[in-house]
Enzyme design. Sequence first.
Site, mmCIF file in Angstrom:
data_model
loop_
_atom_site.group_PDB
_atom_site.id
_atom_site.type_symbol
_atom_site.label_atom_id
_atom_site.label_comp_id
_atom_site.label_asym_id
_atom_site.label_seq_id
_atom_site.Cartn_x
_atom_site.Cartn_y
_atom_site.Cartn_z
ATOM 1 C CB SER A 101 -0.955 -0.047 1.192
ATOM 2 O OG SER A 101 -1.950 0.933 1.099
ATOM 3 C CG ASP A 251 -2.595 4.051 -1.363
ATOM 4 O OD1 ASP A 251 -3.367 3.930 -2.328
ATOM 5 O OD2 ASP A 251 -2.650 3.307 -0.367
ATOM 6 C CG ASP A 253 -2.892 -0.595 -2.306
ATOM 7 O OD1 ASP A 253 -2.914 0.583 -1.890
ATOM 8 O OD2 ASP A 253 -3.519 -1.518 -1.769
ATOM 9 C CG ASP A 255 -5.907 0.830 -0.347
ATOM 10 O OD1 ASP A 255 -5.071 1.754 -0.361
ATOM 11 O OD2 ASP A 255 -5.832 -0.140 0.436
#
Length: 459
Positions: A101, A251, A253, A255
């Site tokens: 993340s 960010d 990834d 999410d």
Amino acid sequence: MSRLFGTDGVRGLANAELTPELAFRLGRAGAYVLSKQTGDQPKIIIGTDTRRSADMLEAALTAGMCSVGALVYSAGVIPTPAVARLVRFYGLDAGVAITASHNPMQDNGIKFFNGQGYKLADSLEDEIEECMARVDELPRPSGEGVGYRIPCETAVQDYVDFLKGVVRSVSGASDEELPRVFAGMKIALDCANGATSVPATLVFHELGAEVYVINNDPDGTNINRGCGSTHLGALTAFVRETGADAGFAFDGDGDRMLAADELGSEVDGDQIMSVCALDLRGKGLLARDTLVVTVMSNMGLSIMCEKHGLNIEKTAVGDRYVLERMLERGYNFGGEQSGHIIFLDHSTTGDGILSALLFLLVIKNSGERLSRLNTLMEVLPQALAGAKVANDRKRAFSENERIKNAIRTLEDKYRNEGRVLIRPSGTEPLVRVLIEGKDRQEAERDARELAGVIEEELR
């Protein structure tokens, strides 16, 4: 023995803590447990972010899953919420995102989604972890029973089509109108050199926006480095440079999403949720007139909700706890100050690109500039500091007398004009200190000093 799964899957320093050997064992145990759930050969999709270690971990995880007979659909680089979506879209049994993340590139992680696109329940994670202790005893089919990998070459476009479908549904646009939904709007994007680099740019272009993009050239080492939702300075400067109507930062990834208004001022998750919650309530679409957030949300959000007749519920920190509360009590909107925002009517997890699209629809339909909309909530001064400690000592602060005394002193100081919140990070080797008070500089100094005491005592 500490639990392998944290609040957001299994995470650690790639090739040191999160090794290919561990990924192989996790793949075997995870696929075996999932096969017991389905009673059939499990079909699992894997997506990654742009970290260099992703190839290594995906190969090991895939090998482990195939060794117990699973079929593994490889989606390549794709946002985590896309994995959650495509599990359901393709009718598979589970999904896995290989990502850390917003963490630095040297970290990585592995998180599972079930066949409905939700993160696994704690009980199922515990079952996988228990199974890892006897992983060598698991079946090893041979011949035609061995699993295999299937490239999933349409994954990015399928995800983009899903996002456009949500915009079509929410906006009421016809097929002919959809490519012009954001026509005339100038949008800046910071893709954090991560998994949103391709789909975010693509979807905003295909919906008619004039798109300007930075940090969309991942090289395996530059994910989240001085960019994205954890470093908003790059976006705010870019918005001012391009004259954009709004900017969105994701960010690594995808999410999370945070924003910047047309003046280049930061707009955090609390502020985004304040605007969207009122919009949903005005349309009669906010379930039980309730917004679900975490204890990290600014007190200003609670004040705004009370002023406008909205209910607010707070959970422990972590988007999984927000989602659990939403599912448990029938709510449909919530999230975190950090930019995890869950529109449950459209997605089973936080989705940065989806949040940006829906937020932009609110801005467009209001006829207001974002800087004007963003006055709904007054942000109270808030100071954050992180104490670096070993993962296995993150919770020891509550047992240390010097730390407890320092916390009590600050709680007394801020009792009538703010608050003090101390919590171990669920994803990093940190104890986080949050102080809200009338004087930002004083709160920042107190937060740094308390973080220093925690580091000294727990080093």
